[in-house]
Design an enzyme around this catalytic site. Structure first.
Site, PDB file in Angstrom:
ATOM      1  N   HIS A 282      -5.000  -5.972  -8.232  1.00 58.42           N
ATOM      2  CA  HIS A 282      -5.923  -4.923  -7.781  1.00 58.42           C
ATOM      3  C   HIS A 282      -7.345  -5.492  -7.767  1.00 58.42           C
ATOM      4  O   HIS A 282      -7.743  -6.188  -8.707  1.00 58.42           O
ATOM      5  CB  HIS A 282      -5.841  -3.720  -8.737  1.00 58.42           C
ATOM      6  CG  HIS A 282      -6.709  -2.591  -8.302  1.00 58.42           C
ATOM      7  ND1 HIS A 282      -6.363  -1.727  -7.291  1.00 58.42           N
ATOM      8  CD2 HIS A 282      -7.947  -2.210  -8.712  1.00 58.42           C
ATOM      9  CE1 HIS A 282      -7.329  -0.856  -7.108  1.00 58.42           C
ATOM     10  NE2 HIS A 282      -8.308  -1.121  -7.960  1.00 58.42           N
TER      11      HIS A 282
ATOM     12  N   MET B  44       0.798  -1.221   0.000  1.00 53.44           N
ATOM     13  CA  MET B  44       0.000   0.000   0.000  1.00 53.44           C
ATOM     14  C   MET B  44       0.840   1.285   0.000  1.00 53.44           C
ATOM     15  O   MET B  44       0.381   2.311   0.473  1.00 53.44           O
ATOM     16  CB  MET B  44      -0.945  -0.012   1.204  1.00 53.44           C
ATOM     17  CG  MET B  44      -1.963  -1.127   1.120  1.00 53.44           C
ATOM     18  SD  MET B  44      -2.886  -1.091  -0.453  1.00 53.44           S
ATOM     19  CE  MET B  44      -4.210  -2.238  -0.117  1.00 53.44           C
TER      20      MET B  44
ATOM     21  N   ASP C  32      -2.147   2.055 -10.722  1.00 53.27           N
ATOM     22  CA  ASP C  32      -3.097   1.029 -11.219  1.00 53.27           C
ATOM     23  C   ASP C  32      -3.364   1.168 -12.720  1.00 53.27           C
ATOM     24  O   ASP C  32      -4.504   1.030 -13.172  1.00 53.27           O
ATOM     25  CB  ASP C  32      -4.439   1.125 -10.457  1.00 53.27           C
ATOM     26  CG  ASP C  32      -4.263   0.865  -8.972  1.00 53.27           C
ATOM     27  OD1 ASP C  32      -3.300   0.185  -8.611  1.00 53.27           O
ATOM     28  OD2 ASP C  32      -5.097   1.342  -8.189  1.00 53.27           O
TER      29      ASP C  32
END
Ligand code: GAR
Length: 311
Positions: free
Chosen positions: A110, A91, A146
């Site tokens: 993800h 994270m 992402d």
């Protein structure tokens, strides 16, 4: 069989995806091994699990170490001879320099069907949007959050009455299926004959007036109007090796190379003293170096007017 690709898994918490990767790696035919588990939180529960599973664990404190955290991590990954980094619930925002260093060698999981619902609240967003299907994605990590090339996805139905927690639990089951499979495919890319030939071909055919033709059963690369300068050899004469053959100066250089690294270099059967075999199916192939070998070999095969060209 070629060495297994050495993977480092980076986590920040529970580590259930890490566990899925470790357990999948216990199959004999799995092309990777989890050689290190680390992360940014020294007391992450997943680290205790990795340790119990006899995987090397490196406990680093990302908060305390600040920017030097990334340097320390990089050195440790090098010391552990890591080939590929797999993020699993890691994270921390990764600096661009680290991503660049691992370009093409770092992947993430993800909990959404990217490009939908990037960031931290994927399940809440899916529910708020009334979507009927969500899922998970494994993707390459690039400098944008992402956003790297998608390597694989699994869809998961949203049930009436789902909340973020129940959805996360079900998506996690899908994650545990997806991640080991995609990681195995991803690392096999570097040892698969077709993938290796593609890489050799791209470099060889980028040289001036280079062309390709099958010769003695192997893809060969030659200079138009000149000679062959490289062959791609996949299990030729049943030797079990995937290799590039290029020209060298002669037997002295051939012996020197083999004595220096007998695992990577070999004398190719039937080619004589002015060729060297360089194995491509070992981990850690240095493609910049392969490019140099090809260029040098190309010069020896090219007609004079071409060989003198700066490349
Ligand atoms: C997983 O659901 C993973 O997809 C997610 O964190 C969870 C970690 O669980 N990752 C992200 O949200 C990354 N943006 P785990 O520690 O049990 O593997």
């Amino acid at each position: 069989m070629a060495d297994k690709v050495r993977v480092a898994v980076l986590i920040s918490g529970r580590g259930s995806n890490m566990a899925a990767l470790i357990y999948a790696a216990r199959a004999d035919d799995c092309p990777y091994e989890v050689a290190l588990v680390s992360g940014d939180k020294p007391d992450a529960p997943g680290l205790d699990l990795a340790q119990a599973e006899r995987v090397d664990v490196l406990r680093l404190d990302g908060k305390k170490l600040g920017p030097s955290y990334w340097e320390g991590l990089q050195v440790s990954l090098g010391d552990a001879r890591i080939d590929v980094v797999a993020l699993a619930g890691f994270m921390r925002i990764i600096p661009a320099s680290f991503v660049e260093r691992w370009a093409g060698k770092i992947i993430n999981i993800h909990p959404s069907l990217l490009p939908r619902h990037r960031g931290l609240h994927s399940h809440d967003e899916v529910l708020a949007a009334g979507e009927r299907v969500t899922g998970c994605t494994v993707h390459e990590v690039t400098a944008d959050l992402d956003d790297g090339p998608i390597l694989g996805q699994v869809e998961v139905a949203v049930l009436p009455g789902d909340d973020a927690q129940s959805l996360a639990t079900r998506v996690l089951i899908a994650e545990h299926q997806l991640y080991p499979r995609i990681l195995a495919e991803f690392v096999a890319r570097d040892t698969h004959p077709e993938a290796l030939l593609d890489q050799v071909r791209a470099l060889a055919l980028a040289l001036p007036e280079a062309a390709e033709k099958v010769s003695h059963g192997s893809p060969g690369f030659f200079v138009k109007g000149g000679k062959f300068f490289a062959y791609f050899s996949a299990n030729h004469h049943g030797d079990g090796r995937i290799a590039l053959l290029v020209k060298i100066s002669g037997v002295d250089e051939q012996m020197m190379l083999i004595e220096g690294d007998a695992e990577r270099y070999f004398r190719p059967a039937y080619f004589g003293d002015s060729w060297i075999g360089i194995r491509l199916d070992l981990t850690g192939t240095d493609w910049a170096h392969i490019d140099e070998w090809l260029t040098r070999s190309w010069r020896t095969a090219a007609p004079k007017r071409l060989a003198a060209m700066p490349i």
